[in-house]
Design a protein around this motif. Structure first.
Motif, PDB file in Angstrom:
ATOM      1  N   ASN A  89       0.845  -1.194   0.000  1.00 46.39           N
ATOM      2  CA  ASN A  89       0.000   0.000   0.000  1.00 46.39           C
ATOM      3  C   ASN A  89       0.882   1.247   0.000  1.00 46.39           C
ATOM      4  N   SER A  90       1.016   1.875  -1.167  1.00 43.91           N
ATOM      5  CA  SER A  90       1.937   3.013  -1.306  1.00 43.91           C
ATOM      6  C   SER A  90       1.477   4.249  -0.545  1.00 43.91           C
ATOM      7  N   SER A  91       0.219   4.275  -0.095  1.00 40.85           N
ATOM      8  CA  SER A  91      -0.274   5.408   0.693  1.00 40.85           C
ATOM      9  C   SER A  91      -0.372   5.068   2.175  1.00 40.85           C
ATOM     10  N   GLN A  92       0.307   4.015   2.587  1.00 36.70           N
ATOM     11  CA  GLN A  92       0.279   3.582   3.988  1.00 36.70           C
ATOM     12  C   GLN A  92       0.864   4.647   4.914  1.00 36.70           C
ATOM     13  N   ARG A  93       0.193   4.885   6.011  1.00 32.46           N
ATOM     14  CA  ARG A  93       0.676   5.836   7.022  1.00 32.46           C
ATOM     15  C   ARG A  93       1.933   5.269   7.684  1.00 32.46           C
ATOM     16  N   PRO A  94       2.956   6.093   7.933  1.00 33.04           N
ATOM     17  CA  PRO A  94       4.165   5.609   8.623  1.00 33.04           C
ATOM     18  C   PRO A  94       3.818   4.952   9.954  1.00 33.04           C
ATOM     19  N   LYS A  95       4.406   3.772  10.205  1.00 35.09           N
ATOM     20  CA  LYS A  95       4.082   3.059  11.440  1.00 35.09           C
ATOM     21  C   LYS A  95       5.138   1.995  11.723  1.00 35.09           C
ATOM     22  N   LEU A  96       5.053   1.410  12.914  1.00 33.85           N
ATOM     23  CA  LEU A  96       5.924   0.312  13.329  1.00 33.85           C
ATOM     24  C   LEU A  96       5.052  -0.771  13.957  1.00 33.85           C
ATOM     25  N   GLU A  97       5.274  -2.026  13.541  1.00 34.18           N
ATOM     26  CA  GLU A  97       4.553  -3.150  14.120  1.00 34.18           C
ATOM     27  C   GLU A  97       5.543  -4.224  14.536  1.00 34.18           C
ATOM     28  N   VAL A  98       5.231  -4.879  15.641  1.00 36.93           N
ATOM     29  CA  VAL A  98       6.101  -5.933  16.175  1.00 36.93           C
ATOM     30  C   VAL A  98       5.423  -7.275  15.978  1.00 36.93           C
ATOM     31  N   ARG A  99       6.165  -8.216  15.392  1.00 34.87           N
ATOM     32  CA  ARG A  99       5.713  -9.598  15.272  1.00 34.87           C
ATOM     33  C   ARG A  99       6.632 -10.484  16.116  1.00 34.87           C
ATOM     34  N   GLU A 100       6.338 -11.755  16.150  1.00 35.23           N
ATOM     35  CA  GLU A 100       7.102 -12.669  16.997  1.00 35.23           C
ATOM     36  C   GLU A 100       8.555 -12.804  16.543  1.00 35.23           C
ATOM     37  N   ASP A 101       8.779 -12.787  15.214  1.00 38.06           N
ATOM     38  CA  ASP A 101      10.126 -13.023  14.684  1.00 38.06           C
ATOM     39  C   ASP A 101      10.769 -11.790  14.061  1.00 38.06           C
ATOM     40  N   PHE A 102      10.021 -10.688  13.919  1.00 35.16           N
ATOM     41  CA  PHE A 102      10.571  -9.517  13.232  1.00 35.16           C
ATOM     42  C   PHE A 102       9.787  -8.268  13.618  1.00 35.16           C
ATOM     43  N   ILE A 103      10.344  -7.123  13.244  1.00 37.12           N
ATOM     44  CA  ILE A 103       9.600  -5.862  13.356  1.00 37.12           C
ATOM     45  C   ILE A 103       9.432  -5.286  11.950  1.00 37.12           C
ATOM     46  N   PHE A 104       8.326  -4.589  11.760  1.00 35.93           N
ATOM     47  CA  PHE A 104       7.996  -3.995  10.458  1.00 35.93           C
ATOM     48  C   PHE A 104       7.912  -2.487  10.622  1.00 35.93           C
ATOM     49  N   ILE A 105       8.650  -1.761   9.778  1.00 33.37           N
ATOM     50  CA  ILE A 105       8.663  -0.292   9.817  1.00 33.37           C
ATOM     51  C   ILE A 105       8.389   0.212   8.416  1.00 33.37           C
ATOM     52  N   THR A 106       7.495   1.173   8.284  1.00 33.00           N
ATOM     53  CA  THR A 106       7.261   1.796   6.988  1.00 33.00           C
ATOM     54  C   THR A 106       7.169   3.313   7.175  1.00 33.00           C
ATOM     55  N   LEU A 107       7.721   4.060   6.233  1.00 32.84           N
ATOM     56  CA  LEU A 107       7.699   5.516   6.266  1.00 32.84           C
ATOM     57  C   LEU A 107       7.920   6.046   4.860  1.00 32.84           C
ATOM     58  N   LYS A 108       7.835   7.347   4.724  1.00 39.34           N
ATOM     59  CA  LYS A 108       7.984   7.975   3.416  1.00 39.34           C
ATOM     60  C   LYS A 108       9.401   8.544   3.256  1.00 39.34           C
ATOM     61  N   GLU A 122       8.191   8.506  -1.828  1.00 43.80           N
ATOM     62  CA  GLU A 122       8.338   7.072  -2.061  1.00 43.80           C
ATOM     63  C   GLU A 122       8.219   6.324  -0.745  1.00 43.80           C
ATOM     64  N   GLN A 123       7.403   5.277  -0.755  1.00 44.86           N
ATOM     65  CA  GLN A 123       7.278   4.479   0.457  1.00 44.86           C
ATOM     66  C   GLN A 123       8.474   3.542   0.595  1.00 44.86           C
ATOM     67  N   VAL A 124       9.063   3.535   1.787  1.00 47.46           N
ATOM     68  CA  VAL A 124      10.158   2.621   2.102  1.00 47.46           C
ATOM     69  C   VAL A 124       9.753   1.818   3.325  1.00 47.46           C
ATOM     70  N   SER A 125       9.908   0.507   3.236  1.00 49.54           N
ATOM     71  CA  SER A 125       9.545  -0.374   4.352  1.00 49.54           C
ATOM     72  C   SER A 125      10.744  -1.220   4.741  1.00 49.54           C
ATOM     73  N   PHE A 126      10.831  -1.517   6.031  1.00 49.51           N
ATOM     74  CA  PHE A 126      11.908  -2.359   6.560  1.00 49.51           C
ATOM     75  C   PHE A 126      11.297  -3.509   7.353  1.00 49.51           C
ATOM     76  N   ILE A 127      11.803  -4.704   7.105  1.00 46.20           N
ATOM     77  CA  ILE A 127      11.468  -5.863   7.926  1.00 46.20           C
ATOM     78  C   ILE A 127      12.773  -6.362   8.531  1.00 46.20           C
ATOM     79  N   LEU A 128      12.855  -6.253   9.845  1.00 49.17           N
ATOM     80  CA  LEU A 128      14.099  -6.557  10.541  1.00 49.17           C
ATOM     81  C   LEU A 128      13.961  -7.834  11.363  1.00 49.17           C
ATOM     82  N   PHE A 129      14.725  -8.858  10.956  1.00 50.70           N
ATOM     83  CA  PHE A 129      14.850 -10.091  11.726  1.00 50.70           C
ATOM     84  C   PHE A 129      16.096  -9.984  12.609  1.00 50.70           C
ATOM     85  N   SER A 130      16.371 -11.004  13.375  1.00 53.82           N
ATOM     86  CA  SER A 130      17.548 -10.997  14.252  1.00 53.82           C
ATOM     87  C   SER A 130      18.852 -11.069  13.455  1.00 53.82           C
TER      88      SER A 130
END
Length: 349
Positions: A89-108, A122-130
């Motif tokens: 979703n290219s119009s996603q609001r910047p946010k951070l979510e935590v999952r069991e194995d990773f964190i998800f960050i998206t921002l512009k 431009e939307q940039v997203s990060f999925i960070l594992f250990s």
């Protein structure tokens, strides 16, 4: 956003403007304090990824318009469909979510376009594992060249730190670019303000409206970052970002606070700019009305005299005087000069 109406949660649908057939470059950076390796390839059907546990692994995907690729990434790394949906979703609001194995960050990520006074969002997203960082970009062009250079040359803190510090560095670089855009917007407002104060035109009104739209768009991208930066310092994020990174996150939070405060100030100045334009136009109209009123005040008594002696009465004694015409002209001239003198003395003219 309208494309997603009526679809069930977790439906993978790209909402941006890039064509699904466009190629997507993928780069895998593998490095530590002693070595560096980069694998670059274009996605076709398979993901050619081999993780190195003893190294930092950064997988950069230069496009999110191919839902097949995003689904394969999700399956390969066990990423749930709700995260993948937000990622597409290219119009996603910047946010951070935590999952069991990773964190998800998206921002512009915001940068200058090739066109004057136009910015690329431009939307940039990060999925960070250990042991892995995956970054997703709408386009392969970004502001990360300085970070890539440090990684390749093995300079700075990056070579000795893990994926958490790399994630912080990439976010910090995005925020640094916000300051460049803020300076540019501030300069545009200053120039427009000066132009309106000296000689406002209709074109200035159109430019103010365009600038207000740009400020609103920028504000929507910048303000949610405050919440995101606070979440980055939560204790449940520490296991992904690392224990010794809090001092850097505080610095990032300070930068984001400065960005949001500056954005708010610019937005208020944009509103004041519109008020200044209307005030300038109103003052100009008042000056015109003032001049017209003074001209009317001068000629009303003269018109009265002309109308009075232009009546066709048979008996008007003063018309019989030999010098009546010259006396009337002299009186009208004195009345004209006296009125102007009165205006000058009152500093109305």
């Amino acid at each position: 956003m309208n494309k997603k109406i009526g679809l069930q949660p977790g439906t993978l649908l790209y909402t941006g403007n890039r064509h699904p057939a466009e190629e997507i470059p993928i780069t895998h950076y593998i490095y530590n304090s002693e070595s560096f390796k980069k694998n670059s390839f274009i996605f076709k059907d398979n993901l050619l990824i081999e993780l190195h546990p003893s190294h930092v692994n950064w997988l950069n995907i230069g496009g999110i318009h191919n839902t097949e690729l995003i689904k394969k990434v999700g399956d390969f790394f066990n990423i749930d469909s709700l995260i993948l949906e937000d990622l597409l979703n290219s119009s996603q609001r910047p946010k951070l979510e935590v999952r069991e194995d990773f964190i998800f960050i998206t921002l512009k990520m915001i940068s200058h376009s090739s066109k004057k006074n136009v910015y690329e969002y431009e939307q940039v997203s990060f999925i960070l594992f250990s042991n892995l960082l995956i970054s997703f970009q709408e386009n392969p062009f970004d502001v990360f060249d300085s970070i890539r250079c440090r990684i390749e040359k093995g300079i700075g803190r990056l070579k000795n730190r893990k994926e958490g510090y790399l994630t912080y560095s990439l976010i910090d670089r995005i925020i640094d670019n916000y300051f460049i855009i803020i300076d540019d917007l501030e300069e545009r407002i200053d120039n427009l303000e000066e132009r309106i104060a000296t000689n406002s035109k209709k074109a200035d009104f159109d430019e103010i409206l365009e600038l207000k739209k740009e400020l609103l768009k920028f504000k929507k991208s910048a303000f949610p970052l405050r919440e995101l930066s606070s979440k980055l310092r939560d204790s449940d994020i520490e296991e992904y970002l690392g224990e010794n990174i809090d001092i850097f996150l505080r610095d990032l939070q300070d930068h984001i606070i400065i960005v949001t405060e500056a954005t708010d100030a610019l937005f208020n100045r944009g509103n004041e700019l519109l008020q200044l334009y209307h005030s300038t136009i109103s003052n100009g109209m008042n000056e015109i009305m003032k001049v017209l009123t003074m001209i009317s005040t001068i000629f009303i008594p003269l018109s009265f005299l002309v109308g009075l002696y232009g009546m066709n009465f048979e008996y008007m004694p003063e018309l019989k005087y030999k010098y009546a015409y010259f006396f009337l002209l002299a009186f009208m001239g004195s009345l004209f000069l006296g009125t102007i003198y009165f205006f000058k003395r009152k500093k109305w003219w």
